[in-house]
Design a protein around this motif. Structure first.
Motif, PDB file in Angstrom:
ATOM      1  N   MET A  77       0.832  -1.204   0.000  1.00 53.47           N
ATOM      2  CA  MET A  77       0.000   0.000   0.000  1.00 53.47           C
ATOM      3  C   MET A  77       0.870   1.259   0.000  1.00 53.47           C
ATOM      4  O   MET A  77       0.527   2.265  -0.623  1.00 53.47           O
ATOM      5  CB  MET A  77      -0.957   0.005   1.194  1.00 53.47           C
ATOM      6  CG  MET A  77      -1.992  -1.127   1.188  1.00 53.47           C
ATOM      7  SD  MET A  77      -3.029  -1.189  -0.297  1.00 53.47           S
ATOM      8  CE  MET A  77      -2.293  -2.579  -1.159  1.00 53.47           C
ATOM      9  N   TRP A  78       2.017   1.212   0.683  1.00 55.67           N
ATOM     10  CA  TRP A  78       2.938   2.341   0.663  1.00 55.67           C
ATOM     11  C   TRP A  78       3.429   2.587  -0.763  1.00 55.67           C
ATOM     12  O   TRP A  78       3.475   3.738  -1.223  1.00 55.67           O
ATOM     13  CB  TRP A  78       4.127   2.097   1.598  1.00 55.67           C
ATOM     14  CG  TRP A  78       4.963   3.336   1.763  1.00 55.67           C
ATOM     15  CD1 TRP A  78       4.844   4.252   2.757  1.00 55.67           C
ATOM     16  CD2 TRP A  78       5.999   3.801   0.890  1.00 55.67           C
ATOM     17  NE1 TRP A  78       5.760   5.276   2.544  1.00 55.67           N
ATOM     18  CE2 TRP A  78       6.475   5.019   1.408  1.00 55.67           C
ATOM     19  CE3 TRP A  78       6.566   3.317  -0.280  1.00 55.67           C
ATOM     20  CZ2 TRP A  78       7.498   5.751   0.805  1.00 55.67           C
ATOM     21  CZ3 TRP A  78       7.583   4.054  -0.900  1.00 55.67           C
ATOM     22  CH2 TRP A  78       8.038   5.255  -0.348  1.00 55.67           C
ATOM     23  N   GLU A  79       3.793   1.513  -1.461  1.00 58.97           N
ATOM     24  CA  GLU A  79       4.245   1.646  -2.853  1.00 58.97           C
ATOM     25  C   GLU A  79       3.158   2.281  -3.719  1.00 58.97           C
ATOM     26  O   GLU A  79       3.446   3.131  -4.568  1.00 58.97           O
ATOM     27  CB  GLU A  79       4.638   0.282  -3.417  1.00 58.97           C
ATOM     28  CG  GLU A  79       5.907  -0.284  -2.812  1.00 58.97           C
ATOM     29  CD  GLU A  79       6.070  -1.766  -3.078  1.00 58.97           C
ATOM     30  OE1 GLU A  79       7.114  -2.147  -3.630  1.00 58.97           O
ATOM     31  OE2 GLU A  79       5.149  -2.547  -2.734  1.00 58.97           O
ATOM     32  N   ALA A  80       1.916   1.882  -3.500  1.00 59.39           N
ATOM     33  CA  ALA A  80       0.799   2.457  -4.257  1.00 59.39           C
ATOM     34  C   ALA A  80       0.675   3.949  -3.976  1.00 59.39           C
ATOM     35  O   ALA A  80       0.487   4.757  -4.904  1.00 59.39           O
ATOM     36  CB  ALA A  80      -0.503   1.740  -3.921  1.00 59.39           C
ATOM     37  N   GLY A  81       0.766   4.343  -2.726  1.00 61.34           N
ATOM     38  CA  GLY A  81       0.681   5.748  -2.378  1.00 61.34           C
ATOM     39  C   GLY A  81       1.811   6.556  -2.995  1.00 61.34           C
ATOM     40  O   GLY A  81       1.602   7.665  -3.499  1.00 61.34           O
ATOM     41  N   TYR A  82       3.008   6.006  -2.977  1.00 62.50           N
ATOM     42  CA  TYR A  82       4.148   6.703  -3.582  1.00 62.50           C
ATOM     43  C   TYR A  82       3.937   6.838  -5.089  1.00 62.50           C
ATOM     44  O   TYR A  82       4.189   7.907  -5.657  1.00 62.50           O
ATOM     45  CB  TYR A  82       5.458   5.972  -3.275  1.00 62.50           C
ATOM     46  CG  TYR A  82       6.657   6.745  -3.775  1.00 62.50           C
ATOM     47  CD1 TYR A  82       7.137   7.832  -3.043  1.00 62.50           C
ATOM     48  CD2 TYR A  82       7.277   6.416  -4.974  1.00 62.50           C
ATOM     49  CE1 TYR A  82       8.221   8.571  -3.507  1.00 62.50           C
ATOM     50  CE2 TYR A  82       8.354   7.144  -5.437  1.00 62.50           C
ATOM     51  CZ  TYR A  82       8.821   8.219  -4.712  1.00 62.50           C
ATOM     52  OH  TYR A  82       9.877   8.957  -5.176  1.00 62.50           O
ATOM     53  N   ALA A  83       3.466   5.775  -5.720  1.00 62.27           N
ATOM     54  CA  ALA A  83       3.208   5.823  -7.170  1.00 62.27           C
ATOM     55  C   ALA A  83       2.194   6.909  -7.500  1.00 62.27           C
ATOM     56  O   ALA A  83       2.361   7.661  -8.465  1.00 62.27           O
ATOM     57  CB  ALA A  83       2.726   4.466  -7.660  1.00 62.27           C
TER      58      ALA A  83
END
Length: 144
Positions: A77-83
């Motif tokens: 989910m962190w990766e999604a937010g960063y993307a």
């Protein structure tokens, strides 16, 4: 074209789904970056910041992000937010949805949702051809 694959891989089921998603993407001649395969933490060799910055760089240099939301892993989910923060197109893959279960409002607002491998394939083909997902159902179904 390159896709960053954000996914948990901590159980056999998660590994199987990750490999299925990777195969679906690769079959469309899209290169992939999977942190599991290319940027793992190795004690004594890499640090947590090495992994973090490596993944951030890979997200930034990718054309789109495919995020497996099954299990709602916090790192994924962190990766999604960063993307989203760096303005990357996102496809969320959620194949273990139960009847009546709702998709997260914030995720639904930030990308397209594929509830099956067939839908993932369709969204990817649209992105290849049109540079967009052309998904009239970005927020389809119920959201929470």
């Amino acid at each position: 074209m390159r896709a960053y694959i954000a996914a948990p891989w901590f159980t056999p089921e998660q590994m199987n789904l990750l490999e299925l998603v990777k195969d679906t993407v690769v079959q469309l001649d899209i290169d992939i970056f999977s942190p599991k395969d290319e940027n793992m933490y190795t004690p004594g060799e890499t640090s947590a910041i090495d992994v973090l910055l490596g993944n951030c760089n890979a997200i930034e240099s990718s054309d789109l992000i495919v995020v497996i939301t099954n299990g709602k892993d916090v790192g994924t989910m962190w990766e999604a937010g960063y993307a989203f923060a760096v303005d990357k197109p996102i496809i969320y893959v959620w194949v273990d949805r139960l009847p009546g279960q709702k998709f997260n409002l914030m995720l639904a607002a930030s990308g397209a949702v594929a509830y099956s491998m067939i839908e993932l394939d369709e969204l990817l083909k649209n992105f290849i051809e049109y540079g967009d997902f052309l998904d009239d159902g970005l927020n389809r179904g119920e959201i929470e």
